[in-house]
Write an enzyme that holds these catalytic residues in place. Structure first.
Site, mmCIF file in Angstrom:
data_model
loop_
_atom_site.group_PDB
_atom_site.id
_atom_site.type_symbol
_atom_site.label_atom_id
_atom_site.label_comp_id
_atom_site.label_asym_id
_atom_site.label_seq_id
_atom_site.Cartn_x
_atom_site.Cartn_y
_atom_site.Cartn_z
ATOM 1 N N LYS A 164 27.138 56.398 14.846
ATOM 2 C CA LYS A 164 28.205 55.483 15.272
ATOM 3 C C LYS A 164 29.540 56.203 15.472
ATOM 4 O O LYS A 164 30.274 55.901 16.420
ATOM 5 C CB LYS A 164 28.336 54.385 14.211
ATOM 6 C CG LYS A 164 29.252 53.246 14.595
ATOM 7 C CD LYS A 164 29.268 52.213 13.462
ATOM 8 C CE LYS A 164 30.450 51.271 13.592
ATOM 9 N NZ LYS A 164 30.192 50.132 14.470
ATOM 10 N N MET B 234 -13.109 41.472 19.643
ATOM 11 C CA MET B 234 -13.749 42.786 19.602
ATOM 12 C C MET B 234 -14.239 43.107 18.197
ATOM 13 O O MET B 234 -15.345 43.611 18.000
ATOM 14 C CB MET B 234 -12.784 43.862 20.103
ATOM 15 C CG MET B 234 -13.428 45.217 20.284
ATOM 16 S SD MET B 234 -14.828 45.181 21.434
ATOM 17 C CE MET B 234 -14.042 45.746 22.939
#
Lengths: 566, 163
Positions: free
Chosen positions: A162, A479
């Site tokens: 920052k 699946m």
């Protein structure tokens, strides 16, 4: 001109030609967002989750070939991107992910929303940078984009503290970049290519085994010409679908665990496998000891680590696939007569392959009472635009799409191949639609995966991204259920999604339209209704609940030991 | 088979962890690893001693080269390198064993670098086999503490790594 670090970052993106970014604001990127507020050259799309935003950047990159860009704040914002960075790394997708970081003075202090994101993502990024000085921003961004898009592409993470975003500095974007320790090989060695060409002309049962590298390397045209000029059958991996026209008579379709019978048989009986931009993944090879027992192997790949990693290789060629295929095409042109002779000598091989195709084509038992998922895929293919972009989630629907959609063009299938990330389909489609507002973008999902990023319905509606969401609903994690049926005595442990969701109401809640098909007669009508809508749409198909993906090579079995009907 | 690799790396943020995590993530072995800056600014050199068959070593080599910050990988396994290691060894030395320790130190051309009435601390330098040998002799006398640097290796002859 002096400007703050956040602005310098945006100027860098602009210089790289970035027009769309996907990001989510937060404490350590608030300065970037403040600059973005008045920076009109870049379109920012706000997803509802950083994972989805990063998948969207991935979908954008796959569909366009450009570098996808995602932004997230430090800490949880950054960790949320990880599940979307990992599939991009596995599938070699060029991306730059910018994460906010706590101010440099606080790094290492366990500050609020601090996480070592470079450490966390190290194994799933191609490279990463921590910006430590406002003077370094431009060079780091230049390097990040260069590394992401060259060689074997991949995601690059830039961690941006920052305080550096606030610091003032001069902006000057470097014209070129030179990294002495990073020089990817582009040109295939001409003598190796010549040797490969000679091996091809000496072969009797050749197969081109093609992967995502051909899509990423924009080499479909060259591949298609080479295959057609020499009459060589082509099988593709999941990632390679679309690199060679699925409708072409030389196409064998996909190979591997859920590959076509003819593709797996051709690999098993081949005397020469020409692997191009593919990496012999375990889902492709089956049992390694019995893989392609009669074949010599030529392996073309831009990444030397892919070569000889899993299988023995008789002739390696490191280089950009488009360059190598172009060289081969030139060699073919030089010996036209010989090439023609070669093609006609292949006819017994072509016949054998036709026999396999006829004996066990990809098929399913059709029904007039229950919707078969394969039928939905075939109808989608029939009714969608020729240049439609399809994304999938992960599971049965993904395999049915791979088997039955017959992709003809590169960059029209977006799917998480290597990592198999559920939740990928919807946000990836969002990214592709942002890149191509005028094209039809369809995501084919199961009812499991679609719920992993369903919140992105809001992003679609808010940004007028008319993605068509197809849900093949079997109320199962299909699946895994299929594996439980075949290998675990039908003990369906935790794979039944017992609560039925009303997806039509759900679409309505987000301000989108929903259409439901419960019987085969509804399918075409629902697809037409969905495609006719201008906005995002859910099309739900209640499919045969226990339909299986076949053929199937059980894990650990040889490629030619396919379960054809069970 | 044991291999000694010299890895020239850009002295960038996090480069050691990139190399280390490559080895751990892919299940490669590290027997020893040493790293320090070189005469060229911005370049560090790692010496990594590792094990594996030819296929594994080929992967290690390629994977190292794939790291963006790795400039060059040299494999010294064919005997083309000179390998040295240093050990600092604290050994019990009282009464009759004091003379025995000194004799061993002398034979191995090692040095005593610290003395107390109950102990010697020894500095030994040589190839790793020589270090192993002196340790085998000192161990029965009472090894209290051992620090080894790990191997460092340089090529033989007049040429530098750039040729």
């Amino acid at each position: 001109m002096k400007m703050n670090g956040a602005r310098i970052m945006l100027e860098c993106l602009k210089k790289e030609g970035v027009d769309t970014v996907f990001g989510y604001p937060g404490g350590t990127v608030i300065n970037i967002y403040d600059e973005l507020f008045s920076f009109k050259e870049i379109r920012h799309i706000l997803p509802r989750h950083e994972q989805a935003g990063t998948h969207a950047a991935d979908g954008y990159a796959r569909a366009t070939g450009k570098v996808g860009v995602a932004i997230a704040t430090s800490g949880p914002g950054a960790t949320n991107t990880v599940t979307a960075i990992a599939p991009a790394y596995m599938d070699s997708i060029p991306m730059v992910i910018v994460t906010g970081q706590v101010p440099t003075a606080l790094i290492g202090n366990d500050a609020f929303q601090e996480v070592d994101i470079i450490g966390i993502t190290r194994p799933c990024t191609k490279h990463s940078f921590l910006i430590r000085d406002v003077k370094d921003i431009a060079m780091i961004m230049k390097k990040a984009f260069y590394i992401a898009r060259t060689g074997r592409p991949g995601p690059v993470l830039v961690d941006f503290p920052k305080d550096i975003q606030v610091a003032m500095g001069e902006f000057a974007y470097p014209d070129s970049v030179e990294i002495r320790s990073y020089k990817p090989t582009v040109e295939g060695h001409p003598r190796q290519v010549e040797k490969a060409f000679k091996m091809i002309l000496e072969s009797h049962r050749p197969v081109l085994y093609v992967g995502g590298g051909v899509v990423l390397g924009d080499a479909s045209e060259q591949l298609t010409s080479l295959a057609r000029n020499l009459g060589i059958p082509v099988t593709t991996t999941l990632m390679g679908l679309g690199s060679f026209p699925g409708d072409d008579p030389l196409s064998l379709g996909m190979l591997g665990m859920h590959g076509a019978y003819c593709a797996n048989m051709a690999m098993t009986h081949s005397d020469l496998i020409i692997a191009v931009g593919s990496r012999f993944d375990d889902r492709v090879t089956g049992k390694l000891a019995t893989f392609a027992p009669h074949a010599k192997i030529i392996h073309v790949d831009v990444d030397p680590t892919s070569i000889k990693k899993n299988v023995r290789v008789d002739l390696p060629i490191v280089g950009d696939v488009r360059d190598v295929l172009t060289q081969m095409l030139k060699l073919t042109d030089k010996v036209k007569d010989k090439a023609a002779e070669y093609v006609s000598a292949l006819s017994p091989w072509h016949e054998e392959i036709s026999d396999w195709k006829e004996k066990h084509p990809l098929s399913y038992k059709s029904s007039t009472t229950i919707i078969k998922p394969q039928f939905v895929i075939q109808k989608l293919r029939e009714l969608s635009d020729e240049d439609a972009i399809i994304s999938t989630d992960v599971g049965q629907h993904q395999m049915w799409t791979a088997q039955f959609f017959k992709f003809n063009r590169p960059r029209t299938l977006l799917t998480s191949g290597g990592l198999g990330t559920m939740g990928y389909g919807l946000p990836a489609a969002m990214g592709a639609q942002a890149a191509f507002p005028g094209r039809q973008v369809i995501t084919i999902c199961g009812d499991g995966g679609v719920q992993m990023n369903i919140q992105e319905m809001a992003t679609l509606v808010q940004n007028k991204l008319p993605v068509k969401i197809v849900i093949l609903n079997n109320n199962f994690l299909g699946m895994v259920r299929q594996w439980q049926e075949l290998f675990f005595d039908k003990r369906y442990s935790q794979t039944c999604m017992e609560l039925p969701i009303d997806y039509i109401k759900l679409a309505d809640a987000y301000g989108a339209k929903g259409f439901l098909a419960t019987k085969p007669d509804d399918v075409e009508k629902v697809i037409r209704q969905g495609f006719a809508e201008n906005g995002p749409v859910i099309m739900e198909f209640k499919i045969a609940r226990e339909e299986k993906v076949l053929p199937m090579v059980p894990a650990g079995a040889s490629l030619n030991e396919m379960v054809l009907n069970a | 088979m044991q291999h000694t690799l010299s890895v020239l790396v850009e002295n960038e943020f996090g480069v050691l962890s990139r190399v280390a995590s490559l080895f751990s993530g892919r299940g490669f072995n590290i027997d020893s690893l040493s790293v320090a800056p070189t005469n060229e600014e911005g370049l560090s050199r790692m010496t990594i001693v590792t094990r594996g068959d030819d296929k594994i070593l080929e992967q290690i080599n390629k994977q190292l080269n794939k790291l963006i910050d790795v400039l060059k990988v040299i494999d010294f396994t064919d005997g083309s390198g000179i390998e040295r290691e240093m050990a600092l060894i604290k050994v019990t030395a009282e009464d009759e064993s004091r003379a025995e320790v000194l004799r061993i130190v002398d034979i191995f051309r090692a040095k005593i670098i610290d003395v107390t009435p109950k102990s010697y601390t020894i500095e030994a330098t040589g190839n790793p086999l020589k270090i192993d040998a002196i340790l085998d002799l000192l161990r029965p006398l009472g090894l209290k503490e051992l620090v080894r640097t790990g191997s460092v290796t340089i090529g033989r002859g007049a040429k530098g790594w750039k040729g």
